[in-house]
Design an enzyme around this catalytic site. Sequence first.
Site, PDB file in Angstrom:
ATOM      1  N   TYR A 160       0.836  -1.195   0.000  1.00 48.18           N
ATOM      2  CA  TYR A 160       0.000   0.000   0.000  1.00 48.18           C
ATOM      3  C   TYR A 160       0.873   1.248   0.000  1.00 48.18           C
ATOM      4  O   TYR A 160       1.834   1.358   0.762  1.00 48.18           O
ATOM      5  CB  TYR A 160      -0.922  -0.033   1.217  1.00 48.18           C
ATOM      6  CG  TYR A 160      -1.607   1.267   1.522  1.00 48.18           C
ATOM      7  CD1 TYR A 160      -2.342   1.947   0.549  1.00 48.18           C
ATOM      8  CD2 TYR A 160      -1.526   1.828   2.783  1.00 48.18           C
ATOM      9  CE1 TYR A 160      -2.963   3.150   0.824  1.00 48.18           C
ATOM     10  CE2 TYR A 160      -2.153   3.033   3.082  1.00 48.18           C
ATOM     11  CZ  TYR A 160      -2.868   3.682   2.096  1.00 48.18           C
ATOM     12  OH  TYR A 160      -3.480   4.875   2.377  1.00 48.18           O
TER      13      TYR A 160
ATOM     14  N   ASP B 176      -0.112  -7.267   7.442  1.00 45.15           N
ATOM     15  CA  ASP B 176      -1.253  -6.413   7.101  1.00 45.15           C
ATOM     16  C   ASP B 176      -2.315  -7.318   6.480  1.00 45.15           C
ATOM     17  O   ASP B 176      -2.165  -7.814   5.366  1.00 45.15           O
ATOM     18  CB  ASP B 176      -0.801  -5.328   6.123  1.00 45.15           C
ATOM     19  CG  ASP B 176      -1.923  -4.366   5.741  1.00 45.15           C
ATOM     20  OD1 ASP B 176      -3.109  -4.728   5.904  1.00 45.15           O
ATOM     21  OD2 ASP B 176      -1.617  -3.270   5.243  1.00 45.15           O
TER      22      ASP B 176
ATOM     23  N   LYS C 287     -11.729  -0.376   6.312  1.00 49.26           N
ATOM     24  CA  LYS C 287     -12.113  -1.162   5.152  1.00 49.26           C
ATOM     25  C   LYS C 287     -13.156  -2.223   5.516  1.00 49.26           C
ATOM     26  O   LYS C 287     -14.273  -1.879   5.881  1.00 49.26           O
ATOM     27  CB  LYS C 287     -10.865  -1.774   4.513  1.00 49.26           C
ATOM     28  CG  LYS C 287      -9.698  -0.787   4.322  1.00 49.26           C
ATOM     29  CD  LYS C 287     -10.051   0.464   3.543  1.00 49.26           C
ATOM     30  CE  LYS C 287      -8.853   1.254   3.049  1.00 49.26           C
ATOM     31  NZ  LYS C 287      -8.043   1.917   4.098  1.00 49.26           N
TER      32      LYS C 287
END
Length: 379
Positions: A98, A170, A195
């Site tokens: 990310y 993650d 999310k």
Amino acid sequence: MKLGTKFIHAGAEPDPSTGAIWPPIYQTSTFVQAAPGDHKGYEYARSQNPTRFALEAAFAGIENARFGLAFGSGVAATDAVIKLLQPGDEVIAGADMYGGTYRLFSKVFARFGITFHYVDMTNVQNVAAVVNEKTKMIWAETPTNPLMNIADIEALSAIAKQHKLILVVDNTFASPYLQNPLDLGADIVMHSATKYLGGHSDVIQGALMLNDQQLRDELYFIQKSCGAVPGPMDCFLVLRGIKTLHVRMQRHCENGRQIAHFLRNHPAVEKVYWCGFEDHPGYAIAKKQMRDFGGMMSFTLKDDSVENARRVLSSTKLFALAESLGGVESLINHPASMTHASIPREERIKNGLTDSLIRLSVGIEDADDLIEDLNQAIG
């Protein structure tokens, strides 16, 4: 306990004063003490809040962890983990990650003397080759954002244990519905709870889950001292989101499978990145460590121009052009100019993230409507 039951009941205790089935929203900054030091466990809301504590218990429950910690965002949770380190320490991180994590590592913590090595984690030998006496942590995403690469968590755990490193995973893309990294040997799990855990695009939050008491105490000290905590209303929203995680994720997976196959068969699509294809390089590992393959994917077009990608991005009607992911509504995204714009172009291209790559977060609408929307947009 089965997943669906766990998500509904994790951290859920009736309010002892009223019997309310939902934890109250303790919208307060401080707590009255009967006498100095007589505070019944609560002094100041940055340090303790009953609504946040209920959420942190839920975080622990859904990841099969002993402890959960809530933060103001996923980046804040990541920030807290890196603050476990000292100047001179080194971290091995995935090359395909990310963009916000890369920005935090390369633009903030690198200035304080922490070195980050970015490697392709689809081959764990790349990780082993970089370990040295200064290495203290491995930071992995799996599946990765946005290319859906898979890292073998058990194999990374073996390397971490051999060298006494902290393995952080993650787990945002998979969610606890699909994958539980602590069960596979990870030391810390990080989520952007914004999310899938929240699930409704209405809250910003981060989460850490772990089993080690000493690590938990260190991270709680950082949480309390640095203050990146979520407010009680945000905690309430994520608590509510977790209760429907299993039913939402089931539909995300069902829709994702249909749309991935539709895109792969579309004459204008060049390549689809989705770890549920049997010929995906990481399929065998994904099948081993995940329960399903999720609703995240990326694709490129045969007309591989940025202009054509932008045309598609601007032509959808149900897929909203927006950052983020994991909500009930479907989103379409251009990583090169949005979520991964902070990564230098040459690094992006080297890792396979082209200027024309399109990322989808497939929501829980009717799959036929989503397919029709993509079909008219791609043309």
